[in-house]
Design an enzyme around this catalytic site. Structure first.
Site, mmCIF file in Angstrom:
data_model
loop_
_atom_site.group_PDB
_atom_site.id
_atom_site.type_symbol
_atom_site.label_atom_id
_atom_site.label_comp_id
_atom_site.label_asym_id
_atom_site.label_seq_id
_atom_site.Cartn_x
_atom_site.Cartn_y
_atom_site.Cartn_z
ATOM 1 N N ASP A 114 6.173 6.321 -6.073
ATOM 2 C CA ASP A 114 6.053 5.208 -7.028
ATOM 3 C C ASP A 114 4.982 5.408 -8.083
ATOM 4 O O ASP A 114 4.849 4.598 -8.999
ATOM 5 C CB ASP A 114 5.775 3.918 -6.247
ATOM 6 C CG ASP A 114 6.975 3.531 -5.396
ATOM 7 O OD1 ASP A 114 6.812 3.328 -4.183
ATOM 8 O OD2 ASP A 114 8.084 3.480 -5.957
ATOM 9 N N HIS A 160 0.929 6.955 2.043
ATOM 10 C CA HIS A 160 2.294 6.922 2.582
ATOM 11 C C HIS A 160 2.242 6.871 4.092
ATOM 12 O O HIS A 160 1.340 7.434 4.708
ATOM 13 C CB HIS A 160 3.084 8.156 2.119
ATOM 14 C CG HIS A 160 4.564 7.989 2.240
ATOM 15 N ND1 HIS A 160 5.248 8.259 3.394
ATOM 16 C CD2 HIS A 160 5.478 7.551 1.354
ATOM 17 C CE1 HIS A 160 6.531 8.008 3.218
ATOM 18 N NE2 HIS A 160 6.693 7.562 1.986
HETATM 19 C C1 SDX Z 1 7.431 3.716 -0.492
HETATM 20 O O1 SDX Z 1 8.319 4.815 4.196
HETATM 21 C C2 SDX Z 1 8.852 5.371 3.145
HETATM 22 O O2 SDX Z 1 9.465 6.411 3.203
HETATM 23 C C3 SDX Z 1 8.687 4.549 1.872
HETATM 24 C C4 SDX Z 1 9.118 5.236 0.572
HETATM 25 C C5 SDX Z 1 10.618 5.455 0.499
HETATM 26 O O3 SDX Z 1 11.045 6.359 -0.235
HETATM 27 O O4 SDX Z 1 11.360 4.621 1.094
HETATM 28 O O5 SDX Z 1 8.468 6.507 0.451
HETATM 29 C C6 SDX Z 1 8.755 4.372 -0.629
HETATM 30 O O6 SDX Z 1 7.363 2.610 -0.028
HETATM 31 C C7 SDX Z 1 6.206 4.478 -0.907
HETATM 32 C C8 SDX Z 1 4.879 3.667 -0.652
HETATM 33 C C9 SDX Z 1 4.715 2.681 -1.819
HETATM 34 N N1 SDX Z 1 3.530 1.782 -1.538
HETATM 35 C C10 SDX Z 1 2.386 1.893 -2.213
HETATM 36 O O7 SDX Z 1 2.143 2.756 -3.049
HETATM 37 C C11 SDX Z 1 1.365 0.809 -1.851
HETATM 38 C C12 SDX Z 1 -0.019 1.425 -1.651
HETATM 39 N N2 SDX Z 1 -0.021 2.222 -0.408
HETATM 40 C C13 SDX Z 1 -0.412 1.589 0.802
HETATM 41 O O8 SDX Z 1 -0.455 0.221 0.868
HETATM 42 C C14 SDX Z 1 -0.152 2.382 2.065
HETATM 43 O O9 SDX Z 1 -0.539 3.674 1.815
HETATM 44 C C15 SDX Z 1 1.247 2.350 2.643
HETATM 45 C C16 SDX Z 1 1.739 0.968 2.841
HETATM 46 C C17 SDX Z 1 2.194 3.110 1.771
HETATM 47 C C18 SDX Z 1 1.195 3.080 3.989
HETATM 48 O O10 SDX Z 1 0.468 2.290 4.828
HETATM 49 P P1 SDX Z 1 0.039 2.791 6.279
HETATM 50 O O11 SDX Z 1 0.698 4.054 6.675
HETATM 51 O O12 SDX Z 1 0.194 1.618 7.184
HETATM 52 O O13 SDX Z 1 -1.429 3.194 6.059
HETATM 53 P P2 SDX Z 1 -2.635 2.296 6.386
HETATM 54 O O14 SDX Z 1 -2.480 1.001 5.655
HETATM 55 O O15 SDX Z 1 -2.825 2.256 7.870
HETATM 56 O O16 SDX Z 1 -3.803 3.130 5.695
HETATM 57 C C19 SDX Z 1 -4.553 4.108 6.405
HETATM 58 C C20 SDX Z 1 -5.938 4.054 5.743
HETATM 59 C C21 SDX Z 1 -6.535 2.645 5.752
HETATM 60 O O17 SDX Z 1 -7.940 2.778 5.665
HETATM 61 P P3 SDX Z 1 -8.819 2.783 7.087
HETATM 62 O O18 SDX Z 1 -8.348 1.567 7.879
HETATM 63 O O19 SDX Z 1 -8.467 4.092 7.762
HETATM 64 O O20 SDX Z 1 -10.237 2.690 6.619
HETATM 65 O O21 SDX Z 1 -5.810 4.414 4.353
HETATM 66 C C22 SDX Z 1 -6.177 3.292 3.547
HETATM 67 C C23 SDX Z 1 -6.102 2.070 4.430
HETATM 68 O O22 SDX Z 1 -6.976 1.060 3.950
HETATM 69 N N3 SDX Z 1 -5.199 3.248 2.454
HETATM 70 C C24 SDX Z 1 -5.505 2.979 1.184
HETATM 71 C C25 SDX Z 1 -4.289 3.077 0.501
HETATM 72 N N4 SDX Z 1 -3.303 3.394 1.345
HETATM 73 C C26 SDX Z 1 -3.873 3.489 2.566
HETATM 74 N N5 SDX Z 1 -6.662 2.679 0.599
HETATM 75 C C27 SDX Z 1 -6.610 2.452 -0.742
HETATM 76 N N6 SDX Z 1 -5.466 2.533 -1.495
HETATM 77 C C28 SDX Z 1 -4.301 2.828 -0.892
HETATM 78 N N7 SDX Z 1 -3.183 2.911 -1.612
#
Ligand code: SDX
Length: 426
Positions: free
Chosen positions: A361, A304
Site C-alpha cells: 500500500d 506486515h
Molecule cells: C495489507 O495480510 C496480508 O497479506 C495483507 C495484504 C494483502 O495483500 O492482503 O498484504 C494487504 O493489508 C498490507 C498492510 C496494510 N496496512 C498498513 O500499512 C497499516 C500499517 N501497518 C500496521 O498497522 C501493521 O504493520 C500491520 C497491521 C500491517 C501488521 O500488524 P501486526 O503483524 O499485527 O504487527 P504488530 O501490530 O504486532 O506490530 C509489531 C510491532 C509493534 O511494536 P511493538 O509492540 O513490538 O513495540 O511493530 C510495530 C507495532 O507497534 N508496528 C508499527 C507499524 N507496524 C507495526 N509501528 C509503526 N508503524 C507501523 N506501520
C-alpha cells in the site's frame, strides 16, 4: 517435538499426539484438533500463527519476501501477463492458452453490464458516500439480479461475470459521485482500457486511453490479485464456510478490506503523506511519532503480518512510480515525501529491529493518483485487483468437502456465575 510425523504435547503428566500436516513448501502445520483431550484450547491472537486451511493458490515466504501464484513468481507474472490472464490462472490453476483467454474475454464482455434497475441504488447514496460502502452494497445486491446457487456450474463464466460487473460498478460509482452520466463498457476495449474509459471519458470530454497507463493498471491489479489467507480472504472463506453465496462472500471481503490496517491503508498512506506535506514536509517528525507508543500515529503502508522483508509487490510499485510519473511528465511531491520516509525508516533501529518495510500500500496510491483516480477510490482499486483471488479462494473452500463451518472458540474472561438481581434491588 518427536522426529516422527507427530508432535507430542504434554501437560501436567498427560500427553497427546498431534499429527503434522505437510504442504509442498513452506511451513508444515501441527493439527491441534486433538488438543481438547488435554482439556485445553489453543490460543493464537489474530490467528497469525495458525493455518486456517490448506491452499494451492498462493505461496508467500515472509522471511525471504517471496510471492508466487500457482507456482509462478509475481515478478514474472507482472512482466509477462495481462491482469485477465493472471485472473484466469488464479481461478483455474493454470495459465490459459490463447483460445481459453479469448473465451474468458468473451465472457467478460458479455457480462460487463449491470441490470439497469441497479442504477436506482446509486441515486440512493449521498454524493459523498464512500465508494467501498457502495461497492459492498452493490455486490451483495448482484445476488438479487443474478442467479445464486449454480455459481459452481461454469465457474469460468461465474468468475468472469463477477470480475466484469464489479469493474463496471466501481466506474459507475465514481461517475455518480461526480454527478456525471455513467459511461458504459465498450466491447472493443480490454478490461483495463474499458475501466479507464468508463472512469474518465464523458459526453463533453474526449479521454485518450494511454497504452502505458493501461499497462501500469494491468500490473497494479496483478500485484493485488491474491495474498493467501489475509484478513479479507479469511472473511470470504468465513462466509463460504456457512455455505454463503459467492456475492455475499465477496461483499464480506470488501468490507474487511476497507479497514485502514488492511486494504484501506492505501487511502491512509495518501492522507498521511498529504498531512506531512501540509505540515511543512517534516518527515523526521512523523517517523518519531510512529515510534512513540503514546502517539496514535502509525506509518501507514509500513509493516506486515507476514513479510519480515521488503514486500516484493512494493518493490515493483516503487520502480513503476518513477517510470509512470516521468512518462506522464508529472511531479508529485507526495512521492518525494514517501521516498524520504522510506529512506529514514529503513535506517532507523525501531523499524529495522521490528522488520518493518514498505508494503503493497505504500506506493500504489501515488500510481493511481497519477492516473487521475481519487483518494477515496484507492481501496476500490485494491478490491478490483483482489477479486479473482477472493473468487478462487471461495471456490477452493467449496471444492473441499472436508471443509467445516468456521467456528473459533474463546478464552472466557467475563463474570463467573452470579445470582440474578431484580431491577428494584440493583
Ligand atoms: C495489507 O495480510 C496480508 O497479506 C495483507 C495484504 C494483502 O495483500 O492482503 O498484504 C494487504 O493489508 C498490507 C498492510 C496494510 N496496512 C498498513 O500499512 C497499516 C500499517 N501497518 C500496521 O498497522 C501493521 O504493520 C500491520 C497491521 C500491517 C501488521 O500488524 P501486526 O503483524 O499485527 O504487527 P504488530 O501490530 O504486532 O506490530 C509489531 C510491532 C509493534 O511494536 P511493538 O509492540 O513490538 O513495540 O511493530 C510495530 C507495532 O507497534 N508496528 C508499527 C507499524 N507496524 C507495526 N509501528 C509503526 N508503524 C507501523 N506501520
Amino acid at each position: 517435538m518427536s522426529d516422527i510425523e507427530n508432535a507430542i504435547l504434554s501437560l501436567r503428566g498427560e500427553s497427546v499426539e498431534l499429527p503434522l500436516v505437510h504442504g509442498t513448501e513452506g511451513y508444515s502445520g501441527i493439527d491441534i484438533s486433538g488438543i481438547s483431550k488435554l482439556g485445553h484450547l489453543s490460543y493464537d491472537n489474530g490467528f497469525q500463527n495458525t493455518a486456517s486451511c490448506q491452499s494451492s493458490i498462493t505461496f508467500i515466504d515472509g522471511e525471504k519476501g517471496i510471492l508466487r501464484h500457482r507456482g509462478y513468481d509475481i515478478v514474472d507474472l507482472v512482466e509477462n501477463c495481462s491482469f485477465i490472464e493472471v485472473a484466469y490462472l488464479i481461478v483455474n490453476g493454470y495459465l490459459p492458452t490463447r483460445e481459453e483467454l479469448a473465451h474468458f474475454s468473451r465472457h467478460l464482455n458479455e457480462h460487463s453490464l449491470i441490470h439497469e434497475d441497479m442504477q436506482h441504488f446509486f441515486t440512493g447514496f449521498p454524493a459523498d458516500a464512500h465508494p467501498m460502502a457502495i461497492l459492498a452494497s452493490m455486490v451483495t445486491s448482484l445476488s438479487s439480479f443474478y442467479s445464486v446457487g449454480n455459481e459452481l456450474g461454469d465457474f469460468v463464466e461465474t468468475a468472469a461475470k463477477l470480475i466484469s460487473k464489479v469493474r463496471t460498478i466501481a466506474a459507475f460509482s465514481y461517475k455518480k459521485s461526480l454527478g456525471e452520466p455513467v459511461v458504459y463498457p465498450r466491447h472493443d476495449l480490454s478490461y483495463c482500457a474499458n475501466f479507464l474509459n468508463m472512469m474518465f471519458s464523458s459526453p463533453v470530454r474526449h479521454y485518450v486511453i494511454d497504452p502505458d497507463v493501461v499497462k501500469v493498471l494491468n500490473k497494479l491489479l496483478i500485484l493485488h490479485i491474491d495474498h493467501e489467507q489475509n484478513c479479507s480472504t479469511t472473511a470470504v472463506r468465513l462466509i463460504a464456510s456457512a455455505r454463503g453465496n459467492l456475492y455475499a462472500s465477496i461483499s464480506a471481503g470488501i468490507c474487511a478490506l476497507w479497514g485502514p490496517l488492511h486494504g484501506g491503508a492505501n487511502q491512509a498512506v495518501i492522507e498521511m503523506l498529504s498531512r506531512i506535506k501540509a505540515d511543512g514536509g517534516d518527515v523526521r517528525k512523523y517517523v518519531q511519532m510512529a515510534k512513540d507508543k503514546k502517539d496514535g500515529f502509525r506509518l501507514m503502508g509500513f509493516g506486515h503480518a507476514v513479510y519480515r522483508n521488503y514486500d516484493p509487490r512494493a518493490r515493483v510499485c516503487r520502480k513503476m512510480a518513477d517510470d509512470l510519473l516521468r512518462k506522464l511528465n508529472l511531479n508529485d511531491p507526495l512521492l518525494d515525501i514517501a521516498r524520504e520516509l522510506e529512506e529514514i525508516a529503513l535506517k532507523d533501529e525501531y523499524f529495522v529491529s521490528r522488520k518493518l518495510y514498505p508494503n503493497i500500500d505504500f506506493y500504489t496510491g501515488i500510481l493511481y493518483r497519477a492516473m487521475g483516480i481519487p483518494t477515496n477510490m484507492l481501496t476500490v482499486m485494491f478490491a478490483l485487483g483482489r477479486l479473482p483471488g477472493w473468487i478462487a479462494q471461495w471456490k477452493e473452500f467449496y471444492d473441499n468437502e472436508k471443509a467445516k463451518i468456521t467456528r473459533p472458540r474463546q478464552i472466557y474472561t467475563g463474570q463467573k456465575h452470579r445470582p440474578f438481581v431484580n431491577i428494584d434491588k440493583r
